[in-house]
Design a protein around this motif. Structure first.
Motif, PDB file in Angstrom:
ATOM      1  N   SER A 200      -5.929   2.789  -3.594  1.00  0.00           N
ATOM      2  CA  SER A 200      -7.145   1.981  -3.619  1.00  0.00           C
ATOM      3  C   SER A 200      -8.340   2.836  -4.039  1.00  0.00           C
ATOM      4  O   SER A 200      -9.179   2.414  -4.838  1.00  0.00           O
TER       5      SER A 200
ATOM      6  N   SER B  39       0.822  -1.210   0.000  1.00  0.00           N
ATOM      7  CA  SER B  39       0.000   0.000   0.000  1.00  0.00           C
ATOM      8  C   SER B  39       0.856   1.260   0.000  1.00  0.00           C
ATOM      9  O   SER B  39       0.550   2.228  -0.703  1.00  0.00           O
TER      10      SER B  39
ATOM     11  N   THR C 242     -19.439  -5.920   3.312  1.00  0.00           N
ATOM     12  CA  THR C 242     -19.734  -4.487   3.199  1.00  0.00           C
ATOM     13  C   THR C 242     -21.117  -4.254   3.775  1.00  0.00           C
ATOM     14  O   THR C 242     -22.074  -4.962   3.436  1.00  0.00           O
TER      15      THR C 242
ATOM     16  N   HIS D 231     -14.506 -10.655   4.419  1.00  0.00           N
ATOM     17  CA  HIS D 231     -14.813  -9.290   3.987  1.00  0.00           C
ATOM     18  C   HIS D 231     -16.322  -9.170   3.809  1.00  0.00           C
ATOM     19  O   HIS D 231     -16.934  -9.992   3.122  1.00  0.00           O
TER      20      HIS D 231
ATOM     21  N   LYS E 153     -10.608   2.520  -7.580  1.00  0.00           N
ATOM     22  CA  LYS E 153     -12.077   2.438  -7.545  1.00  0.00           C
ATOM     23  C   LYS E 153     -12.691   3.502  -8.465  1.00  0.00           C
ATOM     24  O   LYS E 153     -13.631   3.222  -9.211  1.00  0.00           O
TER      25      LYS E 153
ATOM     26  N   GLU F 152     -16.602  -1.110   4.507  1.00  0.00           N
ATOM     27  CA  GLU F 152     -16.129  -2.493   4.431  1.00  0.00           C
ATOM     28  C   GLU F 152     -15.626  -2.928   5.804  1.00  0.00           C
ATOM     29  O   GLU F 152     -14.942  -2.159   6.483  1.00  0.00           O
TER      30      GLU F 152
ATOM     31  N   ALA G 173     -12.973   1.590   5.935  1.00  0.00           N
ATOM     32  CA  ALA G 173     -12.786   0.174   6.266  1.00  0.00           C
ATOM     33  C   ALA G 173     -12.580   0.018   7.767  1.00  0.00           C
ATOM     34  O   ALA G 173     -11.846   0.790   8.379  1.00  0.00           O
TER      35      ALA G 173
ATOM     36  N   LYS H 191      -9.512   4.233   3.400  1.00  0.00           N
ATOM     37  CA  LYS H 191      -8.787   3.356   2.485  1.00  0.00           C
ATOM     38  C   LYS H 191      -7.579   4.099   1.902  1.00  0.00           C
ATOM     39  O   LYS H 191      -7.533   5.325   1.872  1.00  0.00           O
ATOM     40  N   HIS H 192      -6.611   3.335   1.447  1.00  0.00           N
ATOM     41  CA  HIS H 192      -5.391   3.935   0.901  1.00  0.00           C
ATOM     42  C   HIS H 192      -5.709   4.723  -0.362  1.00  0.00           C
ATOM     43  O   HIS H 192      -6.643   4.430  -1.098  1.00  0.00           O
TER      44      HIS H 192
END
Length: 750
Positions: A265, A203, A332, A330, A269, A342, A285, A261-262
């Motif tokens: 990432s 990441s 959501t 995982h 998306k 998530e 997340a 989120k990073h």
């Protein structure tokens, strides 16, 4: 509970003191029970620290920092990964042999032992490469890396830590270097970290790559994430508190943390869904870590009771781990305000593996036990080393390396119930090659879940596959279109190269001999072929012939290199060059055609029907391009009698004409070579040749030089007699509009 040094800490402006590193090492290695063993480790690290400090004392990095800053930052990452003292010492010393001339590997072996010296040597060999071509250099760099990793995986862990700190100080380099290094980091190093399950480093590398590859996008995302921080923290609190309360009531001990989120990432998306930042709803997340596997599934049930789940977003990576052995649940959920989040649920051991990957399974710790995760990664390394030896082309190697690093996994079963791991999208044929190369090469059919299926059928999780083989079955070229795995593709290519080698050598030698004869190159001058082969990195002359036969190099290109510079102007070709013939066709006196009653007219030959001497022809007067010569049966002739003009052939002794042939037939080994040999045996020159195959059918296209239609008809008859050839046709573009037709329509419109 152990602590891990965060991998996204910015680079310091001063050297990390020795005592800080030793304290961190002791904290992150509670498994070392004996004080004596800990003292031995700390002594090794201390000696390596002082050695590195002494030899790098006069070096300054591009950032203006002492070089020792880099060494200590690399080591801080390695300590955070809980690696052993040998790796930490090698991290401190990883640049001394490359940068400091008097220091040698032998010296390091005497001072610190063979293990430390071996790791430093592995890192040094990867970086100390010299090639003229950047593609060759990059491909060889990663080949060396694969080989080093197979020898000792700790080498790649040092390289990843080294690349991480280099990316943090990338702003001090020139923009062109920033782009190149960031692209290499995104495409190779980050996927490599992913392949080894090292999510923290992956990441961090992806985020830093995005900063330099898409600076505007990176700036926009970081600013918007920062702006939403207060809102995000509030949403995390709203979700987290009810979860903690419910887990407490259920008697489950767990830790619940939330984060954004990073950046990379979020970027992927946005790109994948073609949406703006504001339209991405799942930017949040939460991670829940607990003690047991049973608790994981219990917690999942509690979460789905508290919040509405998005069912098509649920993934069970515990029962079906990823290829890098990542395991987690995982799901959501939709929060009370309608936003999505998530939630990842896993045990503490799974969490440790997810963050630091292969380092969590390390073989060199006291217990010396190889975990299943480490074995999986070693299996991938063995396969990677196997297929990379079959690839001489740098671009091909880099393409397959990237593809192999990125793939996620499916799991299918053999008839005996053994589990076989394959990348998503893998076909039945991929499965056959995964079992054994010979099974793949002789695969004639397959059953999936008891039903016969084509070899190109994609497999799904849980499929049971039965492979049927035949000694008569050999690979077909269309197999390359249906396989997904690097192993299958490389083995098919290797088979074709080996099987077609004799034919390729014979064809290449024949084509070159004809070109040498045309240029009147003496026999003794052929000795220069060895030097030419060496210049192309080809091992010998026979392989050079094979490359010519496969169309990788033109015979004319090789022949020209045999000519001494001073002899080039003296060469008088017995035949006119294609360029000369073309110019003469356009601007010459007659170009091989007489126009009744007129002289010195511009003559051009229509490409729609490609007339050759002996064909009945007619002329058509064009606007500004002289007389266009067509075959009388050409469908493109314009029905404008005023523009028609009578013409006849007036061909010189050595004059020849280009004509295209289409050959249709059934694919078999050596077909291209036999067609080419038939043409050249008829004393006809081939200017281009290509053949493609689809589902066992061959479709070839040849451009040849002929002097008369009778010679053309004769060679067509000979080609038709070849085994596997169905029909041969003269190439024409009858379905396309000729320039003459276009002119006529434009005039009519006007």
């Amino acid at each position: 509970m152990t602590t891990t040094a965060p991998v996204n800490t910015p680079s310091k402006t001063s050297v990390i003191p020795l005592h800080t590193l030793l304290e961190q090492y002791a904290i992150t290695h509670p498994e070392i029970k004996s004080d004596k063993n800990l003292d031995i480790d700390l002594d090794l690290i201390e000696r390596a620290y002082h050695f590195s400090e002494f030899h790098h004392s006069d070096q300054i990095r591009m950032s203006g920092e002492p070089y020792m800053v880099h060494c200590t930052q690399v080591v801080l990452t390695l300590i955070g990964l809980q690696l052993d003292a040998v790796t930490v010492a090698a991290g401190l010393l990883h640049d001394v042999v490359e940068d400091i001339e008097p220091v040698t590997i032998d010296q390091l072996a005497r001072e610190f032992g063979d293990d430390v010296a071996g790791l430093v040597d592995g890192v040094t060999k990867i970086t100390s490469l010299s090639f003229q071509n950047r593609e060759d250099r990059q491909a060889e760099y990663f080949r060396k890396m694969l080989m080093s990793m197979a020898k000792d995986v700790r080498i790649i862990l040092i390289k990843l830590a080294d690349r991480l700190h280099n990316m943090r100080t990338l702003s001090y380099l020139e923009p062109e270097k920033q782009q190149r290094i960031a692209l290499e980091t995104r495409d190779i190093y980050a996927p490599l970290a992913h392949r080894f399950g090292m999510a923290q480093i992956k990441s961090a590398l992806e985020d830093l790559s995005l900063k330099y590859l898409e600076p505007d996008v990176y700036r926009d995302i970081t600013e918007k994430v920062a702006q939403k921080r207060e809102h995000r923290d509030q949403l995390i609190k709203e979700i987290r508190l009810p979860v903690i309360e419910a887990l407490k009531e259920a008697g489950i001990e767990a830790t619940v943390k939330g984060r954004a989120k990073h950046f990379y990432s979020i970027y992927t998306k946005m790109a994948r869904r073609e949406k703006s930042f504001e339209e991405i709803l799942d930017l949040l997340a939460l991670r829940i870590t607990t003690e047991s596997l049973r608790d994981c599934y219990h917690i999942l049930g509690i979460i789905h009771t508290l919040y509405t789940p998005v069912f098509d977003r649920f993934k069970d990576y515990i029962s079906k781990p990823k290829m890098n052995m990542y395991r987690s649940l995982h799901t959501t959920i939709i929060a009370s305000n309608g936003e999505m989040a998530e939630i990842q649920i896993r045990t503490r051991d799974m969490d440790r593996v997810a963050e630091v990957g292969i380092a969590a399974h390390w073989l060199y710790k006291e217990e010396q036990i190889e975990s299943a995760g480490t074995k999986e990664r070693r299996d991938w390394l063995s396969e990677a080393i196997d297929w990379q030896t079959d690839m001489a082309d740098p671009q091909e190697f880099m393409q397959y390396l990237r593809m192999d690093l990125y793939d996620d996994a499916i799991f299918v079963f053999t008839p005996r119930g053994d589990l076989q791991e394959l990348p998503t999208g893998a076909s039945v044929l991929d499965f056959a090659f995964a079992i054994h190369t010979d099974i793949g090469l002789h695969c004639s059919g397959a059953k999936v879940n008891g039903r016969m299926v084509p070899l190109g059928s994609k497999l799904n999780n849980g499929d049971t596959v039965v492979i049927m083989t035949s000694t008569q079955q050999t690979p077909s070229s269309h197999w390359l279109d249906i396989v997904k795995t690097t192993k299958a593709s490389s083995k098919i290519r290797a088979w074709f190269k080996k099987a077609a080698l004799p034919q390729s050598i014979a064809l290449g030698e024949d084509l070159l001999e004809r070109e040498l004869k045309r240029l009147k190159i003496k026999k003794e001058m052929k000795e220069g072929l060895k030097a030419i082969a060496k210049g192309y990195n080809i091992p010998d002359v026979s392989r050079l012939y094979a490359a010519i036969g496969r169309g990788e190099y033109a015979a004319a290109q090789i022949a020209q290199r045999l000519l001494p510079d001073e002899e080039v102007p003296k060469i008088a070709s017995p035949k006119k060059s294609i360029l000369t013939k073309f110019v003469e066709k356009v601007c010459g006196s007659t170009g091989g055609v007489k126009v009744r009653g007129l002289d010195n007219l511009l003559i051009r030959f229509a490409q729609c029907c490609q007339p050759v001497p002996g064909d009945p022809i007619t002329g058509y007067i064009t606007r500004g391009r002289g007389v266009s010569i067509h075959r009388k049966d050409c469908p493109n002739i314009v029905e404008d009698l005023e523009r028609r003009i009578a013409v006849s052939w007036d061909v010189g002794k050595d004059q020849s004409f280009l004509v295209g042939l289409k050959v249709y037939g059934y694919d078999r080994t050596g077909l291209l070579g036999e067609i080419s040999k038939t043409i050249t045996d008829s004393n006809i020159n081939i200017t281009s040749a290509a053949m493609k195959t689809v589902d066992g059918l061959a479709d070839g296209q040849f451009t040849i030089e002929v002097e008369h239609v009778k010679l053309l008809e004769r060679v067509i008859r000979r080609i038709k007699k070849l085994k596997g050839v169905d029909r041969v046709e003269r190439l024409s573009s009858g379905n396309e509009m000729s320039d003459d037709v276009f002119d006529h329509l434009k005039e009519a419109e006007t």
